[in-house]
Structures are given as C-alpha cells and as structure tokens.
Design an enzyme around this catalytic site. Structure first.
Site, PDB file in Angstrom:
ATOM      1  CG  MET A   1      55.575 -38.184  58.208  1.00 41.40           C
ATOM      2  SD  MET A   1      56.887 -39.003  59.081  1.00 41.40           S
ATOM      3  CE  MET A   1      58.234 -38.609  57.995  1.00 41.40           C
TER       4      MET A   1
ATOM      5  CG  HIS B   1      52.818 -43.062  65.345  1.00 39.10           C
ATOM      6  ND1 HIS B   1      52.563 -43.450  64.058  1.00 39.10           N
ATOM      7  CD2 HIS B   1      51.626 -42.731  65.878  1.00 39.10           C
ATOM      8  CE1 HIS B   1      51.266 -43.364  63.823  1.00 39.10           C
ATOM      9  NE2 HIS B   1      50.674 -42.928  64.909  1.00 39.10           N
TER      10      HIS B   1
END
Ligand code: PAF
Length: 283
Positions: A184, A37
């Site tokens: 991830m 992110h």
C-alpha cells in the site's frame, strides 16, 4: 479529536496530555491516508495513551523533478479517518510553520542514506531526517511509528535517534498489502489499470525469494535471481538488492544475519518501492 495548525497550539495540547501522565505516541504522515497508515495509527493506539498524527507534505524531501506539486491529498477523508480511528490530536502545519523564512539548518544523515533510494533521490533523506527531527522536537513523543515499506527511511531515522540521543523509541510496523500483494502506498493512485496489474510483479518477486529462503536457500545471488525473474512488469528497475537489514550494507555470499531484499522500480511514471525481510532465525 483536537486539530491544531501551529506549533504553539500543539505544544499546549501535548503539555496537557503529558500532565495527565499519558504515554504519547506519534504517527507522522504526508496525508492521503490509506490502510497502511491506519495500521500505524492502530498500533499507536494499542501501545500509547494518546495518539498524535501529523499531516505535512514535506517539500525538502522531494527532488526538483519529483511529484511535490501533484502529491495526492484528501484532507477531509484524512480527518474523518483519524476521527474514526480515535486519534487524539491532529497536527496540520502549513509550510511556513515548518519552514519559516530564512530556514537554513538541516540534518545530514550518514552512510545509511547513501545506497538504494539515496543513490536515486539525492537529498531525500536529508529532508526526511530534518522534518522528522523537527516534528519530534515539536511533539516530543515517547514512541513514533513508521512503516516497513520505507525500510531505508526507518534505518535513517533509527540511526538519527541513536546518534543524536533523541528521547523517542521507534516502532516499525509491517507493510500492509493490497489483495494481490502490492504494497500500500499513497502513490498507487497514480497507476493506470494496466500499470496496476503489472505493479504486482514487484511483491510477487519478493515473495518468490522469501519462499526460497523459507525452504532453506541462503545464497544471495540465487535469492536475488528469484526476485529479478518476476520483475517482467516494471518499466525501469532502479535497484533490486539484498542488504543487511540494519545498516543496509550489501550482503554477498550467504545470508547469515537479518537481511532485506529491496526493490525500487518505475511502472509507467510511478516510482514504487518494496522490500521483504529475511531473518535466518525465523526460517
Ligand atoms: O513516510 C512519510 O510519509 C514521510 O517520509 C514522513 C516520515 C512523514 C516525513 O515527511
């Protein structure tokens, strides 16, 4: 960093940015933010004047037996990360703000939502498309950022933007990986130590096919075999497919255009997805 919880406040804050002539970038998330992110936010900061992030765990994209109730969350850590990264506006709507009572209008994606995850998560992309369209209407960004790990999500969103003439550009940011290659994901937290070790076989399988592709292999069956041979560590393989990278149609024979190998598998009770892009022009 300004934090807002409802659409009215959001619109006022975005209007003020727009009046300053800012190019507005948007990173929609479901929170429990990780470096993946952070890289979306960083890209957004690099390419836009103002960065808006939303955190909303969207119930309409979870199936009845999926992990909505247990989806990981750490709002305090998320807020600190956003502050550290220089996010300008953080939108934290409650479910009732996004889905007021008697909500009944959905976006129905077409064929691009049917294969791969679409087969195993009925209604998932309908929920994604609906919430992303709503968020786009609320934020009205110039540019929105999504991760390549969710390749089918990016294809569904790009198609929706094109088909519905939504005034936003979509940027797809490469997947960030752990030290051993595991993509991830907020859901990696669910993995036990043993599952975490086994989960790396997915990326290793994708890298094996990528290496063969870079060495000149173009046969789709051989490339898929390279990946499949490595998937010893998963408990249940849902799919391992080689598809056209744009429309996600299966590719059979030779890789003659941008393609992707996409994998979804359970390791323990955690569902993981990953993919690698194979581009004939780059090899
Ligand atoms: O990728 C996600 O985190 C979600 O699917 C998204 C795009 C924020 C929509 O809920």
């Amino acid at each position: 960093m300004r934090v807002v919880h409802n659409v009215a406040e959001l619109r006022i804050a975005v209007k003020a940015m727009r009046e300053k002539g800012f190019r507005i970038g948007f990173v929609p998330t479901m929170g429990f933010l990780h470096e993946g992110h952070a890289s979306l936010i960083q890209q957004c900061k690099n390419r836009c004047d103002a960065t808006v992030v939303s955190i909303f765990v969207n119930p309409t994209q979870f199936g009845p037996k999926e992990d909505l109730a247990t989806y990981p969350s750490d709002l305090e850590a998320d807020q600190s990360l956003c502050l550290k990264l220089g996010v300008n506006l953080l939108f934290l709507p409650a479910t009732a703000e996004m889905y007021p009572s008697a909500f009944q209008t959905f976006i129905e994606p077409g064929a691009v939502a049917e294969p791969l995850c679409g087969k195993y998560r009925p209604g998932h992309f309908r929920g994604v498309a609906t919430v992303v369209a709503k968020l786009f209407n609320m934020v009205q960004p110039d540019l929105a950022f999504f991760g390549q790990k969710d390749l089918q999500q990016t294809a569904v969103i790009k198609r929706m933007v094109r088909d519905l003439n939504l005034p936003v550009d979509i940027a797809v940011v490469p997947t960030l990986r752990e030290y051993d290659g595991l993509a991830m994901s907020s859901r990696n937290i669910y993995l036990s130590t043993d599952e975490r070790k086994r989960a790396r076989c997915i990326s290793l399988g994708l890298f094996a096919a990528e290496a063969a592709f870079m060495a000149g292999e173009r046969d789709t069956a051989s490339l898929l075999t390279r990946t499949n041979e490595c998937l010893w560590g998963v408990d249940e393989l849902q799919y391992c497919e080689l598809v056209d990278a744009q429309n996600l149609d299966p590719l059979v024979g030779q890789v003659d255009r941008a393609a992707a190998i996409c994998v979804a598998a359970y390791v323990g009770s955690t569902r993981l997805i990953d993919n690698i892009i194979l581009s004939p022009n780059q090899a």
